[in-house]
Motif scaffolding. Structure first.
Motif, short mmCIF file in Angstrom:
data_model
loop_
_atom_site.label_atom_id
_atom_site.label_comp_id
_atom_site.label_asym_id
_atom_site.label_seq_id
_atom_site.Cartn_x
_atom_site.Cartn_y
_atom_site.Cartn_z
N SER A 84 7.24 -5.41 5.60
CA SER A 84 7.37 -6.77 5.08
C SER A 84 6.92 -6.84 3.63
CB SER A 84 6.52 -7.73 5.92
OG SER A 84 5.14 -7.40 5.82
N GLY A 85 7.52 -7.76 2.91
CA GLY A 85 7.13 -7.97 1.53
C GLY A 85 7.63 -6.92 0.56
N VAL A 86 8.52 -6.05 0.99
CA VAL A 86 8.98 -4.97 0.12
C VAL A 86 9.99 -5.48 -0.90
CG1 VAL A 86 10.89 -4.28 1.64
CG2 VAL A 86 9.86 -2.60 0.08
N ASP A 87 9.88 -4.99 -2.10
CA ASP A 87 10.91 -5.18 -3.12
C ASP A 87 11.89 -4.02 -2.93
OD1 ASP A 87 12.52 -5.11 -5.39
OD2 ASP A 87 10.92 -5.74 -6.75
N LYS A 88 12.98 -4.27 -2.24
CA LYS A 88 13.88 -3.18 -1.86
C LYS A 88 14.49 -2.49 -3.07
CE LYS A 88 15.04 -4.59 2.82
NZ LYS A 88 16.12 -4.85 3.81
N LEU A 144 13.07 -2.04 -6.05
CA LEU A 144 12.06 -1.16 -6.62
C LEU A 144 11.79 0.04 -5.71
CD1 LEU A 144 10.09 -0.68 -8.95
CD2 LEU A 144 8.40 -2.05 -7.71
N ALA A 145 11.73 -0.21 -4.40
CA ALA A 145 11.48 0.88 -3.45
C ALA A 145 12.62 1.90 -3.50
CB ALA A 145 11.31 0.33 -2.05
N ASN A 146 13.86 1.42 -3.55
CA ASN A 146 14.99 2.35 -3.64
C ASN A 146 15.00 3.12 -4.96
OD1 ASN A 146 16.73 2.39 -1.25
ND2 ASN A 146 16.98 0.19 -1.59
N LEU A 147 14.65 2.43 -6.04
CA LEU A 147 14.56 3.11 -7.32
C LEU A 147 13.58 4.27 -7.25
CD1 LEU A 147 14.99 3.40 -10.42
CD2 LEU A 147 13.12 1.74 -10.69
N ARG A 148 12.39 4.00 -6.75
CA ARG A 148 11.36 5.04 -6.73
C ARG A 148 11.64 6.09 -5.67
NH1 ARG A 148 6.47 0.96 -8.29
NH2 ARG A 148 6.90 1.02 -10.54
N LEU A 149 12.31 5.71 -4.60
CA LEU A 149 12.74 6.72 -3.63
C LEU A 149 13.76 7.64 -4.31
CD1 LEU A 149 13.05 7.98 -0.84
CD2 LEU A 149 14.68 6.13 -0.26
N GLY A 150 14.71 7.06 -5.04
CA GLY A 150 15.70 7.87 -5.74
C GLY A 150 15.08 8.78 -6.78
N MET A 151 14.09 8.26 -7.52
CA MET A 151 13.38 9.08 -8.52
C MET A 151 12.70 10.28 -7.85
SD MET A 151 11.69 5.89 -10.64
CE MET A 151 10.29 6.89 -11.14
N LYS A 172 0.83 -1.20 0.00
CA LYS A 172 0.00 0.00 0.00
C LYS A 172 0.87 1.25 0.00
CE LYS A 172 -4.28 1.85 1.84
NZ LYS A 172 -5.45 1.60 2.73
N ALA A 173 1.97 1.24 0.73
CA ALA A 173 2.87 2.39 0.75
C ALA A 173 3.48 2.62 -0.62
CB ALA A 173 3.97 2.18 1.80
N GLY A 186 19.32 -2.44 -7.11
CA GLY A 186 20.01 -3.42 -7.94
C GLY A 186 19.04 -4.35 -8.63
N GLY A 187 19.50 -5.56 -8.91
CA GLY A 187 18.64 -6.56 -9.53
C GLY A 187 18.06 -6.10 -10.85
N ALA A 188 16.76 -6.35 -11.02
CA ALA A 188 16.07 -6.00 -12.26
C ALA A 188 15.98 -4.49 -12.46
CB ALA A 188 14.67 -6.61 -12.28
N GLN A 189 16.19 -3.73 -11.40
CA GLN A 189 16.09 -2.27 -11.49
C GLN A 189 17.44 -1.60 -11.73
OE1 GLN A 189 13.00 -1.48 -11.61
NE2 GLN A 189 12.33 -3.48 -10.84
N ALA A 190 18.51 -2.36 -11.81
CA ALA A 190 19.84 -1.77 -11.86
C ALA A 190 20.04 -0.89 -13.09
CB ALA A 190 20.90 -2.86 -11.83
#
Length: 471
Positions: free
Chosen positions: A421-425, A427-434, A393-394, A453-457
């Motif tokens: 819990s359950g966060v994709d870190k 993706l969350a870091n990507l959108r936080l950075g954006m 939700k966040a 990193g990962g798929a968002q790198a």
């Protein structure tokens, strides 16, 4: 009108003829001609004027106009004796003075006279006579220089190649001074489609001077012509790195050529090279191309590519009906009508799209209708999202705030999601950075994007590249 009646992206593109194929677009940004890179560097399109023969008396220096910018050394000047006189002793200037043998002197002087007079009818006989009398390396070297001048005078590329071979075979020049000869020989061989021979000539130059960038990019073209595009890309990247290490800016065409070759060969390095290209040569068009290459090679669907579309918007790289339709249509489908409406408003204001077109007017009406009351409800949604133990939700609420341009609130929600819990870190870091990037917090944005990193790198790296270009 129900949303389901709107034409899908593929149908819209086919009907309107605005999407096209990415491959065709790449052909436009980097033309397919095999010698495009060579032309940029005055390369494979070698002409006699590019083989500038500098004769002081009859001294020879073979340097193409492109050579000057690479700093390649020219062969040493060799002074020929005046007609009928013996050759002078070595001068104090340090220039090499050939010691012509007495047995060949008469024939060499006669050859020189014929070459300087451009007496094409008599040069072959004079050349044969001089070659028959040659006894020493110096004899053969001076004869080869005159042979080369005669070939250039009549623009005979086959004869030029033969003469260059003769100059090299004389074994008089220091290795460093043979580099321009090997490079120009390779260009001529390339133009005759003798790609293996051309590659060997460029390799010989690089054995002498491994960081010679002209020989490197020419070898890249030869490798590509040999059907070895991966090696060609690696060589162009080597030339780029050498220029950067020397504190110089690489040619843009080098990046474009490497992008095209890697994209055509379906190499995984294509998006990385495209990103390096736009880092060195940022423009709205280049950003659009780099983002398109990432999108095309990622294998992701449009819903998973929203963050690259958002980067295109931030970089001012949205262009044309397809970009705006694809972006806005994906946003509506994902449940962000307010952001879709803002994207369409931007397109209308810039006149990139026409609001009177049924396709866009229908989509705009749908986005406007669905976004009514949406913005006002976000405050309550944010409170509930922060209180929830679940990150989903966040993340969704943060994305909605981002779409309305409330980047500070979006950042708060993405930070909150990172602790749930359950966060994709990634993706969350990507959108936080954006969000931080759009709000002006450059340092915070860099830290968050580097953590994605990962798929968002790769998309995070694109955002970092754009961020580095902001004041």
């Amino acid at each position: 009108m129900a949303f389901s009646t709107l034409p899908p992206l593929a149908l819209f593109a086919a009907e309107q003829g605005v999407y096209g194929r990415l491959r065709q677009h790449i052909q436009k940004i980097a033309p397919a001609a095999k010698d495009e890179l060579a032309q940029q560097e005055n390369g494979m399109k070698l002409t006699p004027t590019a083989l500038t023969l500098v004769l002081a008396s009859s001294s020879l220096a073979m340097v193409s106009p492109a050579m000057a910018q690479y700093g390649s050394s020219a062969p040493p000047k060799v002074a020929m004796p005046p007609k009928g006189e013996a050759p002078p002793a070595e001068a104090s200037t340090g220039e090499y003075k050939p010691n012509i043998s007495s047995s060949a002197r008469k024939e060499i002087v006669e050859l020189q006279t014929a070459v300087n007079a451009k007496d094409a009818a008599n040069i072959p006989a004079k050349l044969a006579a001089a070659q028959a009398k040659a006894k020493t390396k110096d004899d053969r070297y001076v004869i080869a220089q005159l042979q080369l001048k005669a070939a250039v005078d009549v623009q005979d590329n086959a004869a030029i190649m033969t003469a260059i071979d003769a100059v090299l075979a004389s074994d008089v020049l220091p290795p460093a001074n043979t580099i321009p000869l090997y490079v120009n020989l390779g260009k001529l061989q390339y133009n005759t489609k003798a790609y293996d021979k051309a590659a060997a000539s460029f390799e010989r130059a690089l054995q002498i001077e491994p960081n010679n960038v002209e020989a490197t990019v020419m070898l890249a073209e030869a490798r590509n012509a040999q059907g070895r595009p991966a090696e060609a890309v690696t060589l162009i990247q080597k030339a780029i790195a050498a220029r950067v290490a020397a504190g110089q800016k690489p040619e843009e065409n080098w990046y474009k050529r490497a992008v095209k070759l890697s994209f055509d060969a379906k190499m995984p390095s294509a998006p990385t090279i495209a990103r390096e290209w736009v880092a060195a040569y940022p423009s709205q068009k280049n950003w659009r191309d780099a983002i398109r290459i990432y999108q095309s090679t990622s294998g992701l669907d449009d819903a998973s590519l929203l963050d690259s579309m958002r980067l295109a918007q931030a970089a001012g790289a949205l262009s044309g009906e397809n970009d705006y339709f694809r972006f806005a249509n994906t946003l509506v489908t994902k449940g962000f009508p307010g952001e879709a409406k803002a994207v369409l408003d931007q397109g209308f204001a810039s006149k990139a799209i026409d609001k009177s077109r049924a396709t866009f007017s229908q989509l705009y009406t749908l986005a406007s209708t669905r976004s009514q009351g949406d913005r006002a409800s976000l405050a309550a949604s944010a409170t509930a999202a922060k209180a929830s133990a679940d990150a989903k939700k966040a993340m969704v609420t943060g994305e909605a705030f981002y779409g309305y341009g409330d980047y500070a609130q979006a950042a708060d929600l993405f930070r909150a999601a990172l602790g749930k819990s359950g966060v994709d870190k990634d993706l969350a870091n990507l959108r936080l950075g954006m969000s931080l990037a759009r709000s002006g917090d450059k340092a915070g944005a860099v830290a968050a994007l580097k953590a994605a990193g990962g798929a968002q790198a790769e998309v995070a790296s694109l955002w970092l590249t754009w961020l580095a270009q902001q004041a």
